[in-house]
Design a protein around this motif. Structure first.
Motif: not given
Length: 278
Positions: A21-30, A245-254, A257-261
């Motif tokens: 909604g109008t709230s950012p996902a935790p870790g959005l800016r990161r 079935v997706p190729d990868l599954v993550f519990p959160t946006l954070d 991001t860990d996987a990306l960095v």
């Protein structure tokens, strides 16, 4: 496939992934900082907002999401109408400002009596009487083009009928022999994904879709051969049956991001087999 995240352009769902909604996902800016230098595009089925509206909303959350990084379903609708309509076509529009603007930008005149195409989005101020000209046009053989098939709209005060509910109401009044198939533009339709790929300038094999909906995001992307990443912090809960079935599954946006960095990140080879499907 190797690592689905490596070197691919990112297609991003918004609500349930980047925000709630109008709230950012935790870790959005990161996350946005982590992807700032790689090609990405946010794709939304929301017909009530423009790309500029979304950029302003994210700015209010303290996040920088440029409007040029956003593809709305109204943008894709405009391009679809340009590609499929001729100079003699006329439209009847059921939809809010962005949908009406898409029809106008496509060069279509609005003419309820001579409409050859009925364009449906979501208009929260519409009444049942507004459906009348659309029903008449469809019974005369007009095409039905819908922004999406979403049956409900999730708001902060609860659920409202979505574009898909309006389409269902129209179809219930039309003789199947007189009405043609619905042309859906938004996810999971290939139209939306193909437009997103064109905006990014990449082929399906060079993109990965990140979303929270198995039906709209994962299934729609997989049909075109786009790699898929599911976040289980939105509409799909952590222990849902994963179909497709997706190729990868993550519990959160954070976690994504860990996987990306993390350059040493190595996705599990057997993720498809080990994911919980209780």
């Amino acid at each position: 496939m190797g690592d689905p995240l490596a070197g691919r352009a990112l297609l991003l769902d918004m609500d349930g992934v980047l925000c709630f909604g109008t709230s950012p996902a935790p870790g959005l800016r990161r996350f946005l900082d982590a992807v700032a230098d790689r090609p990405y595009l946010c794709a939304t089925n929301n017909t009530l907002v423009t790309a500029a509206d979304i950029a302003d909303r994210f700015a209010g959350m303290g996040a920088d999401l440029p409007a040029e990084r956003v593809l709305t379903v109204s943008d894709a609708l405009r391009d679809h109408l340009v590609a499929t309509c001729g100079p003699d076509d006329r439209a009847y529009v059921l939809g809010s400002g962005p949908v009406a603007a898409a029809v106008a930008d496509a060069g279509l005149a609005v003419d309820a009596r001579r409409a050859s195409v009925v364009v449906v989005g979501l208009d929260l101020s519409a009444t049942l009487a507004d459906l009348g000209p659309a029903i008449d046009a469809l019974r005369r053989g007009a095409r039905l083009v819908a922004a999406n098939a979403d049956p409900v709209l999730l708001t902060e005060s609860g659920l409202l009928p979505g574009t898909g509910a309006v389409v269902a109401a129209l179809l219930a009044t039309v003789d199947p022999a007189a009405g043609g198939a619905v042309e859906y533009v938004g996810k999971p339709s290939p139209v939306m994904f193909q437009r997103a790929l064109a905006r990014l300038g990449v082929e399906a094999a060079d993109a990965v879709m990140v979303g929270d909906s198995l039906r709209s995001d994962i299934a729609g992307a997989a049909v075109l051969g786009i790699a898929t990443v599911l976040l289980t912090c939105g509409v799909t809960p952590p222990h849902a049956v994963l179909d497709p079935v997706p190729d990868l599954v993550f519990p959160t946006l954070d976690a994504l991001t860990d996987a990306l960095v993390d350059s040493s990140y190595d996705p599990p080879a057997s993720r498809r087999e080990t994911e919980v499907t209780a």
